[in-house]
Design an enzyme around this catalytic site. Structure first.
Site, short mmCIF file in Angstrom:
data_model
loop_
_atom_site.label_atom_id
_atom_site.label_comp_id
_atom_site.label_asym_id
_atom_site.label_seq_id
_atom_site.Cartn_x
_atom_site.Cartn_y
_atom_site.Cartn_z
N ASP A 149 -8.15 1.45 2.44
CA ASP A 149 -7.82 2.47 3.45
C ASP A 149 -8.70 3.71 3.36
OD1 ASP A 149 -6.31 3.35 5.63
OD2 ASP A 149 -4.88 4.41 4.37
N HIS B 252 0.85 -1.18 0.00
CA HIS B 252 0.00 0.00 0.00
C HIS B 252 0.89 1.24 0.00
CE1 HIS B 252 -3.67 2.27 0.72
NE2 HIS B 252 -3.02 2.97 1.63
N ASP C 100 0.62 5.13 -0.20
CA ASP C 100 -0.22 6.33 -0.23
C ASP C 100 0.31 7.28 -1.29
OD1 ASP C 100 -2.15 5.76 1.72
OD2 ASP C 100 -0.74 6.21 3.32
N HIS D 188 -7.18 9.34 -1.06
CA HIS D 188 -7.86 9.29 0.24
C HIS D 188 -7.09 9.92 1.41
CE1 HIS D 188 -5.60 5.36 0.47
NE2 HIS D 188 -5.35 5.83 1.68
#
Length: 876
Positions: free
Chosen positions: A278, A166, A168, A492
């Protein structure tokens, strides 16, 4: 990162001594034979999670923090010793995870003790003997079996392992750092695939693939080959892992349109699994949008973060607001950053909430958020745990070498196409991070305005290309580029306002570029559609004599009647301009523009005086006034709204003894500063009072009052206005508009506007993408109480049978309704991870709309749509 001398990334390096440490770069065999090897090592001066000033991950970065290269050694590792370390680590995890006094737990404990008694650190020969003891738990010859270990034992696995990283797209680091993170993380996974044949890796976000393609072409080609080999999986279908509360329905659709289009063009197929592990809550519109993009499956896990209620399902059918459903799995491991430990494997079964209908779990393992992905030690651990499960039923069986698609196909088959699974209807509301609907107001405004500008630009460009095709070419590339910028900013941790300040410097630049490009597109298309017209702007005054007509273009499908301010030049007023009121400063005037349903040309209205509900304003003191027309009247006394009166029905809407207006709440989250607002913030509120009242327009077409509020170090100027024109039939309405200019300099304070209403309802209604949702106004259950702050788009409405009142929003997303008090959230003032969040100047508007009939009978959605859709005006 390690590069070849020609600049091709080979793998990432992570220093420190945490669980994400990876400091080894293995020389290739041909270099060992040759005796020389050249490579380039790039060092970046930040940690995996940026450079927080005090070591707390979410704190603002320290620009003066330095790092030091402590060592760079050429070594020959003792792989037997490394193997013993991994053996003992797995045995310890088994001891800590399994129930006490079970057969396997006792065996692991006994073997661990024997290993300690066999191993002597000064005797290398003791290592093989110690390692042989571990075979009593992992199985004889388990290591020699290698990847074949997954072919032994039970063939029906309960846990499906998939490597994941993951990353970001921006958070505690800006976009350009993410571009490096992608290269470091994915090159590492390609390297691991060559060393561990069972390793399968999945990663989302078309934007990250596009960055890799643009900046690291050789590595992109290596990734593409692994995708074609079925080892590296593209998932999610979206441009980025977007916020799923605040983007419009069109924004969510474009996430998947642009994402799926990219994946299909580069890798030959579209994704089948939606992937938002997330995102801070998920709109109930998403199942319909996912299915429309060709995805029947969905993965998340964020609801495991709920701070009030435990979400009751792991595998279920998620049914959207229109009845469309997708098969959803929320991993029982409760993380997308699992470390592939015995505890993770066990939790995949023991924490599964739907064992009556499905016992399969997805283990999503690898270091994430800041990138990295799986490490060799995780793959080694999984081999040992599979060997253990092959001979013992006390540990779930883990399976490797399959894809996420395979896992969901298995779920579909084993659950009879979902018929055996429970259903969850509507939104997946996250009982956490409720402050993200308001944090960083300028970013929320940039998103809303950009989405609407893009809609308008596409609308007029399409018309121009259809009707003036010989002289106009549809600007697809510019529109695509603009959409990609907006979609990127919907990530997000960007749109929710939970990133560092550097991220918002970048985001604001992107919004500025989108605004400039789309406004230019709109202007050009209108010039083509309406030859001889000129843009209407304050820098180009409109002559008030001569045969000049002011008109506008309506990009909505709804009939509308708007009061529009136009700048005036020198000279007398021409009747052709239908000027009904001059501004108080004499520099402008107000006209009424009107157009029918279907959009298109909007011309000066032929409305007669009997159709006007003449508006008046009367100021009684520095903090009191009455503003009204023939339909509605607002009274402010002592700086507070004391009356909202429906003139025609003779109905008072403010309960006796209560007042409305601006409110300040103390806002001290327990930890996640920019993310959270706690329920206890509602217990400490302070009323603010409108003061320094000044009438700035006095009718008869439009009346407005300018007020000022001083609080702390901040100044809040609010202009409250009402016009004399009702929207045309069949949806007439009158709305009171509040336009704010705020110079905000508070810390940990929450600014809201509230209206107590003499309306009783157990639910309030909020706009959600492509629909609306009703949420409780009471606290009957913990599920109800948890929704004390919620996300809405262009309106929130409180209605009972026969009547209702809505608050319309042009750039805000946070709302609440507790009992009879309807609120819109305006500004927050968190200090982490951006120390200067929301400090400075803001401009935004909201409106109060009383209406006859319940919400379901009302015109509220149309009024809100029009409130967010300004006319594009032209004189010709």
């Amino acid at each position: 990162m390690i590069y070849t001398t020609d600049g091709t990334p080979l793998q990432g390096i992570t220093g420190g001594f945490g669980g994400d440490r990876r400091v080894e770069y293995i020389f290739p065999p041909d270099a060992r034979k040759r005796g020389t090897h050249s490579f380039v090592a790039e060092a970046t001066c930040n940690g995996m999670f940026g450079v927080p000033w005090n070591g707390d991950t979410i704190q603002p970065p320290d620009p003066n923090r330095y790092f030091q290269l402590a060592s760079a050694d050429l070594v020959v590792p003792n792989m037997a010793a490394w193997g013993l370390l991994w053996d003992f680590t797995t045995l310890r995890e088994l001891i800590e995870t399994l129930p006490g006094n079970s057969t396997l737990q006792n065996k692991a404990l006994t073997v661990s003790n024997a290993i300690m008694n066999t191993f002597y650190k000064k005797d290398p020969e003791s290592i093989p003997a110690a390692r042989k003891l571990a075979n009593e738990v992992f199985g004889e010859n388990w290591e020699e079996r290698g990847v074949g270990i997954y072919e032994d034992g039970p063939q029906e696995a309960q846990v499906w392992g998939i490597g994941h990283c993951h990353i970001d797209t921006a958070w505690l680091w800006p976009y350009h750092v993410t571009q490096q993170k992608v290269a470091r993380s994915w090159s590492t996974q390609v390297d691991l695939m060559d060393r561990y044949p069972e390793h399968r890796f999945a990663s989302s976000s078309a934007q990250q693939y596009k960055w890799l393609e643009q900046l690291y072409p050789p590595l992109f080609e290596r990734v593409r080959q692994k995708v074609l080999e079925g080892k590296f999986y593209t998932i999610g279908g979206s441009w980025v892992e977007n916020d799923a509360n605040m983007p419009s329905g069109e924004g969510l659709a474009r996430q998947l349109i642009y994402g799926q289009r990219y994946f299909e063009s580069r890798f030959g197929s579209r994704n089948r699994v939606g992937w938002l592990p997330d995102s801070f809550g998920l709109t109930g519109a998403l199942p319909q949008i996912l299915r429309g993009a060709g995805m029947d499956y969905f993965f998340s896990q964020k609801l495991s973060w709920n701070n009030v209620n435990v979400f009751p399902h792991s595998t279920f059918n998620w049914v959207g607001i229109d009845g469309t459903q997708v098969l959803c799995h929320m991993t029982p491991v409760d993380t997308y950053n699992a470390q592939a430990t015995a505890g993770d494997i066990s939790k995949a079964l023991t924490n599964h909430k739907n064992l009556e209908s499905s016992s399969s779990s997805l283990l999503v393992f690898g270091n994430g958020d800041g990138g990295g992905g799986p490490l060799a030690k995780m793959l080694e651990s999984l081999r040992r745990l599979r060997g253990t499960a092959n001979t013992s039923r006390e540990l779930p069986v883990v399976q490797m070498g399959r894809s996420v698609d395979d896992f969901y196909d298995h779920l579909k088959t084993s659950s009879d196409a979902g018929r055996k699974l429970p259903n969850w209807r509507g939104e997946l509301y996250l009982e956490f991070h409720r402050g993200t609907y308001t944090s960083h107001g300028s970013i929320k405004k940039g998103n809303r305005k950009s989405e609407i500008l893009l809609r308008d630009a596409e609308h007029v460009a399409a018309l121009a290309s259809i009707f003036k095709g010989k002289e106009y070419k549809y600007p697809k590339q510019t529109l695509d580029d603009s959409w990609e910028k907006v979609l990127l900013n919907q990530f997000h941790d960007v749109l929710p306002g939970s990133a560092i300040g550097m991220v918002y410097d970048d985001a604001e630049k992107l919004y500025a570029e989108v605004r400039a490009d789309t406004e230019a597109l709109v202007d050009k298309a209108l010039r083509v559609l309406y030859p001889g017209s000129l843009p209407l702007s304050s820098t180009a005054p409109v002559p008030t004599s001569g045969k000049l007509t002011v008109f506008a273009h309506n990009t909505t499908p709804f009939a509308r009647r708007d009061v529009v301010r136009v700048p005036l030049g020198e000279g007398g007023i021409s009747s052709e301009n239908v000027l009904l009121q001059r501004t108080s400063d004499g520099k402008g005037g107000y006209i009424v523009l009107e157009g029918g349903q279907g959009g298109g040309l909007v011309l000066p209205s032929q409305i007669n005086a009997t159709e006007l509900t003449d508006v008046t304003v009367h100021s009684t003191s520095g903090d009191s006034f009455i503003l009204g027309n023939k339909a509605v009247q607002l009274t402010v006394a002592g700086g507070r709204i004391t009356s909202l009166f429906d003139v025609r029905l003779r109905r008072e809407l403010i309960p006796q003894g209560q007042t409305g207006g601006l409110m300040i709440f103390e806002d001290h989250p327990n930890y996640w500063d920019a993310w959270d607002v706690e329920i206890h913030h509602l217990e400490k509120a302070q009323q603010l009072k409108f003061a320094n009242v000044r009438v700035v327009e006095s009718g008869p077409l439009l009346a407005a009052v300018e007020t000022e509020v001083k609080y702390g170090k901040s100044t809040i100027k609010v202009t409250i206005s009402l016009d004399a024109v009702e929207a045309p039939a069949p949806h007439p309405f009158n709305q009171i508009v509040f336009s704010a200019e705020v110079d905000w300099h508070e810390r940990h304070e929450f600014l809201k506007f509230e209206l107590p209403l003499d309306i009783h309802s157990d639910v309030a209604t909020y706009e959600t993408p492509w629909g609306h949702i009703q949420r409780p106004t009471h606290k009957n259950t913990t599920w109800d109480a948890a929704k004390f702050e919620v996300c809405g788009h262009k309106f929130a409405d409180l209605s009972e049978y026969g009547y209702g009142v809505a608050i319309l929003s042009e750039s805000k997303y946070g709302f609440s309704c507790q009992g009879n008090v309807l609120r819109i959230s305006l500004l927050r003032a968190a200090t982490a991870p951006d120390a200067e969040q929301d400090q400075g100047k803001h401009e935004f508007s909201w409106a109060v709309l009383p209406h006859r009939g319940h919400f379901l009978e009302s015109h509220v959605p149309i009024a809100a749509y029009l409130f967010n859709s300004p006319l594009h005006g032209e004189p010709a």
